[in-house]
Write a protein that holds these residues in place. Structure first.
Motif, PDB file in Angstrom:
ATOM      1  N   HIS A  28     -18.267  22.040  10.788  1.00 59.99           N
ATOM      2  CA  HIS A  28     -19.198  21.604   9.750  1.00 59.99           C
ATOM      3  C   HIS A  28     -19.613  20.163  10.009  1.00 59.99           C
ATOM      4  N   GLN A  39     -23.906  23.663  10.588  1.00 66.68           N
ATOM      5  CA  GLN A  39     -22.621  24.281  10.928  1.00 66.68           C
ATOM      6  C   GLN A  39     -22.760  25.228  12.103  1.00 66.68           C
ATOM      7  N   TRP A  40     -21.616  25.534  12.692  1.00 63.98           N
ATOM      8  CA  TRP A  40     -21.461  26.628  13.647  1.00 63.98           C
ATOM      9  C   TRP A  40     -20.289  27.436  13.116  1.00 63.98           C
ATOM     10  N   ILE A  62     -23.989  23.012  17.579  1.00 64.16           N
ATOM     11  CA  ILE A  62     -24.511  22.925  16.215  1.00 64.16           C
ATOM     12  C   ILE A  62     -25.979  22.538  16.283  1.00 64.16           C
TER      13      ILE A  62
END
Length: 111
Positions: A28, A39-40, A62
């Motif tokens: 995040h 995010q990822w 990201i």
């Protein structure tokens, strides 16, 4: 803004997960107010492949929103079981559970 923020994370598999359990990681990007702005989230290395003692190097790209204001942002990472979405606590040096995520540091986003 609009670019990728490459986040690399090295971590150690202390104990292999039990059969039938899968895990996802998240990264995040938080603003100064602690709000998630990017995010990822997902699994880039299936838990079925984890072995006790493994050192894992994971890449999390990201995507930064085009409208992201310039500033200093905090990068936090964590893990949860999937599909039940139960957080995995971070263990301290003594093996005691602690926070649900760790702060990797900050990044300065410029226009």
């Amino acid at each position: 803004p609009g670019d990728l923020l490459p986040v690399w994370l090295g971590w150690w598999v202390h104990i292999a997960p039990p059969p039938g359990i899968n895990y996802h990681c998240y990264v995040h990007l938080l603003n100064a107010q602690g709000e998630r702005v990017a995010q990822w989230d997902g699994s880039n290395f299936p838990a079925t492949s984890w072995r006790s003692g493994d050192i894992v190097l994971s890449y999390f790209p990201i995507t930064l929103p085009d409208t992201l204001p310039a500033g200093v942002y905090t990068v936090r990472v964590g893990m949860y079981s999937y599909p039940d979405i139960v957080g995995v606590p971070v263990l301290d040096a003594l093996g005691q559970p602690g926070e649900p995520a760790i702060t990797l540091g900050t990044v300065n986003i410029t226009p």
